[in-house]
Design a protein around this motif. Structure first.
Motif, mmCIF file in Angstrom:
data_model
loop_
_atom_site.group_PDB
_atom_site.id
_atom_site.type_symbol
_atom_site.label_atom_id
_atom_site.label_comp_id
_atom_site.label_asym_id
_atom_site.label_seq_id
_atom_site.Cartn_x
_atom_site.Cartn_y
_atom_site.Cartn_z
ATOM 1 N N UNK A 2 19.138 39.922 39.051
ATOM 2 C CA UNK A 2 17.975 40.773 39.280
ATOM 3 C C UNK A 2 16.699 39.937 39.364
ATOM 4 N N UNK A 3 16.589 38.939 38.518
ATOM 5 C CA UNK A 3 15.388 38.104 38.524
ATOM 6 C C UNK A 3 15.282 37.324 39.833
ATOM 7 N N UNK A 4 16.416 36.859 40.347
ATOM 8 C CA UNK A 4 16.427 36.131 41.609
ATOM 9 C C UNK A 4 16.013 37.038 42.765
ATOM 10 N N UNK A 5 16.552 38.246 42.803
ATOM 11 C CA UNK A 5 16.162 39.201 43.849
ATOM 12 C C UNK A 5 14.677 39.526 43.766
ATOM 13 N N UNK A 6 14.196 39.716 42.557
ATOM 14 C CA UNK A 6 12.796 40.063 42.364
ATOM 15 C C UNK A 6 11.877 38.946 42.842
ATOM 16 N N UNK A 8 12.707 36.366 44.979
ATOM 17 C CA UNK A 8 12.924 36.002 46.380
ATOM 18 C C UNK A 8 12.338 37.032 47.344
ATOM 19 N N UNK A 9 12.509 38.310 47.038
ATOM 20 C CA UNK A 9 12.054 39.363 47.936
ATOM 21 C C UNK A 9 10.755 40.021 47.478
ATOM 22 N N UNK A 10 10.173 39.523 46.386
ATOM 23 C CA UNK A 10 8.906 40.035 45.860
ATOM 24 C C UNK A 10 8.985 41.544 45.610
ATOM 25 N N UNK A 11 10.020 41.951 44.893
ATOM 26 C CA UNK A 11 10.243 43.363 44.609
ATOM 27 C C UNK A 11 9.521 43.769 43.331
ATOM 28 N N UNK A 12 8.982 44.975 43.343
ATOM 29 C CA UNK A 12 8.407 45.546 42.137
ATOM 30 C C UNK A 12 9.496 46.168 41.290
ATOM 31 N N UNK A 13 9.104 46.804 40.219
ATOM 32 C CA UNK A 13 10.077 47.386 39.292
ATOM 33 C C UNK A 13 10.935 48.464 39.919
ATOM 34 N N UNK A 14 10.299 49.434 40.587
ATOM 35 C CA UNK A 14 11.056 50.541 41.172
ATOM 36 C C UNK A 14 11.932 50.075 42.331
ATOM 37 N N UNK A 16 13.255 47.154 42.824
ATOM 38 C CA UNK A 16 14.386 46.393 42.285
ATOM 39 C C UNK A 16 15.442 47.334 41.713
ATOM 40 N N UNK A 17 15.006 48.325 40.939
ATOM 41 C CA UNK A 17 15.952 49.286 40.370
ATOM 42 C C UNK A 17 16.663 50.078 41.454
ATOM 43 N N UNK A 18 15.927 50.485 42.483
ATOM 44 C CA UNK A 18 16.535 51.261 43.569
ATOM 45 C C UNK A 18 17.551 50.434 44.342
ATOM 46 N N UNK A 19 17.247 49.174 44.608
ATOM 47 C CA UNK A 19 18.184 48.341 45.368
ATOM 48 C C UNK A 19 19.439 48.045 44.556
ATOM 49 N N UNK A 20 19.296 47.799 43.274
ATOM 50 C CA UNK A 20 20.472 47.538 42.439
ATOM 51 C C UNK A 20 21.318 48.794 42.260
ATOM 52 N N UNK A 21 20.679 49.924 42.060
ATOM 53 C CA UNK A 21 21.465 51.147 41.884
ATOM 54 C C UNK A 21 22.124 51.576 43.190
ATOM 55 N N UNK A 22 21.479 51.323 44.324
ATOM 56 C CA UNK A 22 22.113 51.681 45.598
ATOM 57 C C UNK A 22 23.334 50.806 45.866
ATOM 58 N N UNK A 23 23.305 49.570 45.401
ATOM 59 C CA UNK A 23 24.473 48.703 45.558
ATOM 60 C C UNK A 23 25.653 49.250 44.758
ATOM 61 N N UNK A 24 25.400 49.666 43.523
ATOM 62 C CA UNK A 24 26.475 50.223 42.703
ATOM 63 C C UNK A 24 26.966 51.555 43.252
ATOM 64 N N UNK A 25 26.062 52.367 43.760
ATOM 65 C CA UNK A 25 26.451 53.638 44.343
ATOM 66 C C UNK A 25 27.317 53.416 45.585
#
Length: 56
Positions: A2-6, A8-14, A16-25
């Motif tokens: 998660x830290x690497x994605x945040x 590398x892609x300059x993701x905010x909190x929401x 990052x959470x949305x991208x990680x949860x969509x991967x699991x979904x």
């Protein structure tokens, strides 16, 4: 991861959470749908469908 994605892609909190949860979904739905496809038609056709979806 998660830290690497945040960083590398300059993701905010929401975002990052949305991208990680969509991967699991996606993994959960894919395993349910393609698992049933593999049970019905075999693993090779299910793999080909998975490869086509991933390629698109």
């Amino acid at each position: 991861m998660a830290k690497t994605l945040q960083q590398h892609f300059h993701l905010g909190g929401f975002a990052l959470e949305a991208s990680l949860s969509s991967a699991f979904l996606g993994q959960a739905l894919g395993s349910i749908l393609l698992g049933r496809l593999a049970d019905r038609y075999g693993r090779k056709p299910a793999f080909v469908v998975n490869l086509l979806i991933y390629s698109l």
